[in-house]
Design an enzyme around this catalytic site. Structure first.
Site, PDB file in Angstrom:
ATOM      1  CE  LYS A 232      -0.709  -3.752   2.156  1.00  0.00           C
ATOM      2  NZ  LYS A 232       0.477  -3.861   2.973  1.00  0.00           N
ATOM      3  NE  ARG A 233       7.515   0.498   1.994  1.00  0.00           N
ATOM      4  CZ  ARG A 233       7.651   0.892   1.244  1.00  0.00           C
ATOM      5  NH1 ARG A 233       8.461   1.165   0.785  1.00  0.00           N
ATOM      6  NH2 ARG A 233       8.338  -0.628   0.735  1.00  0.00           N
TER       7      ARG A 233
END
Length: 475
Positions: A248-249
């Site tokens: 997600k980063r």
RNA sequence: GCCCCCAUCGUCCAGCGGCCUAGGACAUCGCCCUUUCAAGGCGGUAACGGGGAUUCGAAUUCCCCUGGGGGCACCA
């Protein structure tokens, strides 16, 4: 005649579909469609604690949106526990598997101890050769009991991967593995091997993260059935832009997020297909028929690829530009109704899309440019950074005055609204002077062509916004 | 730590012993076009990780090193 191709995409319903799984699904789908074979959807939800029905639905929905249709109804492994149980019994009776009485806590403690002594943690397989009497005693003592598959002690395991060629590993480095939990539910290896066998899967195309496990699945498969196992092809992984594990980063990696941002399924298929594969002619833009026609596992790359949002965005723009206006409208409508309501002005939407089509990278960005058309005057806001830029424009007050004057007198038709001349009369280059109008009317310094935008907005609203800007400037 | 896979521009790919002064695309830089921002057109910068070996000849074959990724669950 060669056996008809049958492949499956088998996600675990433990989260949203992300780009890695989507690419795996796509390659399976392309392979099946290319060979006129079957593409099966099999939900691997044997881990009841981690699987959720909502993810089953979500994954199916995303797959349909992506355009990857599957043949048949789709299979839920949780509904086939009886089959796996039967297979487990067969393995136990034949001696291919055995009862293991070690608890997770004990195994963890042993591994911990091994690490402390500098040894490599490894399952010690202490239950491998217990006598019937021992087993009975442990069972009577109420010990939990799992079923473990017996792997060879020595020798080499090898199989030919369709993409990598021969892959081999020493059996001495592979420990026995659990195929049935203490609660009686099956694990991945068992369900996977049983289903691939019973469904007649001919090719297994999956991520490279499963490469090592293939030796174990194949051993299990041999214990189950003497026939030929499916051919295996392990796809290189997709990494984040910094070449670390995709997460997600790294921004949007969930297909649903990309969908909401306004990426087109056709563009996603195109981009994902080119991540780890390329067609013989090397074209970059391929429609789905071309993808199917030219797809070939032999041309799949061996090395992991970094996911590049910028290239995806470029490609999405290419596909937006290839859409007809009705197609563009259909694609944008779901996002537009989310923003502007179900009863939005369709004519206005169509006009805005028409104006923005040639410059937008995503439907979301395109709609961002249309927001000013749907904003009620009370809600109309100018972006702070854009207002900042406006205030720095030389003689901006005079420019706004001149444009307002033009708009009060000019004919209100698309071609007639053109304040370039009045700006030029001030001795200001239209290029420099017109920037202010974008901000005043559209609320942002970059947006839809402003003459057309003003026309769509109507005389009253356009003039109102310009006067509001003048007032704010002098206050 | 052990095992496995991989290695060409910043990124995605092409290259599969001579056609390579290494090609394309994205990104980036410059110019043109221009109703802002884009889009578009033209041009530029930019890579075979290192060391051995095979060969008349290696980005292409082999070995070692290094580097990156993955795996080592009663997850899949």
């Amino acid at each position: 005649m060669p056996a008809p191709v049958k492949v499956r995409f088998s996600p675990a319903p433990t989260g949203f579909l992300h780009v890695g799984s989507a690419r795996t699904a796509l390659f399976n789908w392309l392979f099946a469609r290319h060979h006129g074979g079957e593409f099966i959807l099999r939900i691997e939800d044997t881990d009841r604690a981690r699987s959720r029905d909502e993810w089953v639905v979500g994954i199916q929905d995303t797959l349909r949106w992506l355009g990857l249709d599957w043949d048949g109804l789709g299979v839920l492994q949780s509904q086939r526990f009886a089959e796996y149980r039967a297979a487990a019994d067969q393995l136990l009776e034949g001696g291919a598997a055995y009862e293991c009485f070690c608890t997770p806590e004990e195994i963890a403690a042993r591994n911990e101890a091994a690490r402390a002594e500098g040894r490599t943690p490894s399952h010690d397989e202490r239950c491998r050769d217990r006598s019937p009497a021992e087993r009975a005693a442990l069972t009577d003592a109420g010990r939990p009991r799992t079923l473990r598959f017996r792997t060879p002690e020595e020798g080499t395991s090898s199989f030919v991967d369709l993409i990598r060629g021969e892959v081999r590993v020493e059996w001495s480095t592979v420990t026995d593995f659990v195929i049935v939990r203490a609660d009686g539910t099956p694990l991945f290896f068992l369900a996977n091997a049983v289903d691939d066998l019973e469904m007649g899967i001919t090719h297994v195309i999956r991520g490279e993260d499963l490469l090592d496990s293939t030796h174990r699945v194949l051993a299990l498969r041999r214990a189950l059935d003497p026939g030929s196992p499916p051919a295996y092809a392990h796809l290189p992984l997709i990494l984040g832009p910094d070449r670390s594990k995709l997460s997600k980063r790294h921004g949007s990696v969930a297909l649903e997020e990309l969908r909401e941002a306004g990426y087109l399924p056709v563009a996603l298929r195109n981009y994902l297909a080119l991540l780890g594969w390329s067609p013989p002619e090397g074209q970059e833009i391929l429609d789905t028929d071309e993808l199917i026609a030219t797809f070939d596992l032999d041309a799949v790359t061996h090395a992991a690829a970094a996911f590049d949002h910028q290239k995806l965005a470029w490609m999405n723009g290419e596909w937006i530009r290839r859409l007809t206006l009705p197609e563009l409208e259909a694609a944008a409508l779901p996002l537009a109704t989310t923003r502007y309501g179900d009863d939005l002005d369709r004519g206005l939407l169509r006009a805005a899309l028409d104006l923005g089509q040639e410059r937008a990278a995503t439907l979301g960005a395109l709609l961002d440019q249309a927001d000013f058309l749907y904003a009620a005057e009370d809600d109309f806001r100018i972006a702070p950074d854009s207002w900042d830029k406006l205030t720095k424009i030389e003689r901006v007050g005079e420019i706004l005055d001149a444009v307002a004057a033009h708009l009060t007198t000019c004919e209100w038709t698309p071609g007639a609204i053109d304040p370039r001349a009045v700006v030029e009369q001030l001795g200001i280059k239209p290029r420099d002077g017109l920037r202010a109008i974008y901000t005043a009317v559209e609320g942002r310094h970059a947006g839809l062509p402003v003459f057309d935008a003003i026309c769509l907005l109507g005389q009253e609203r356009a003039l109102g916004r310009i006067r509001a800007a003048q007032a704010r400037l002098t206050s």
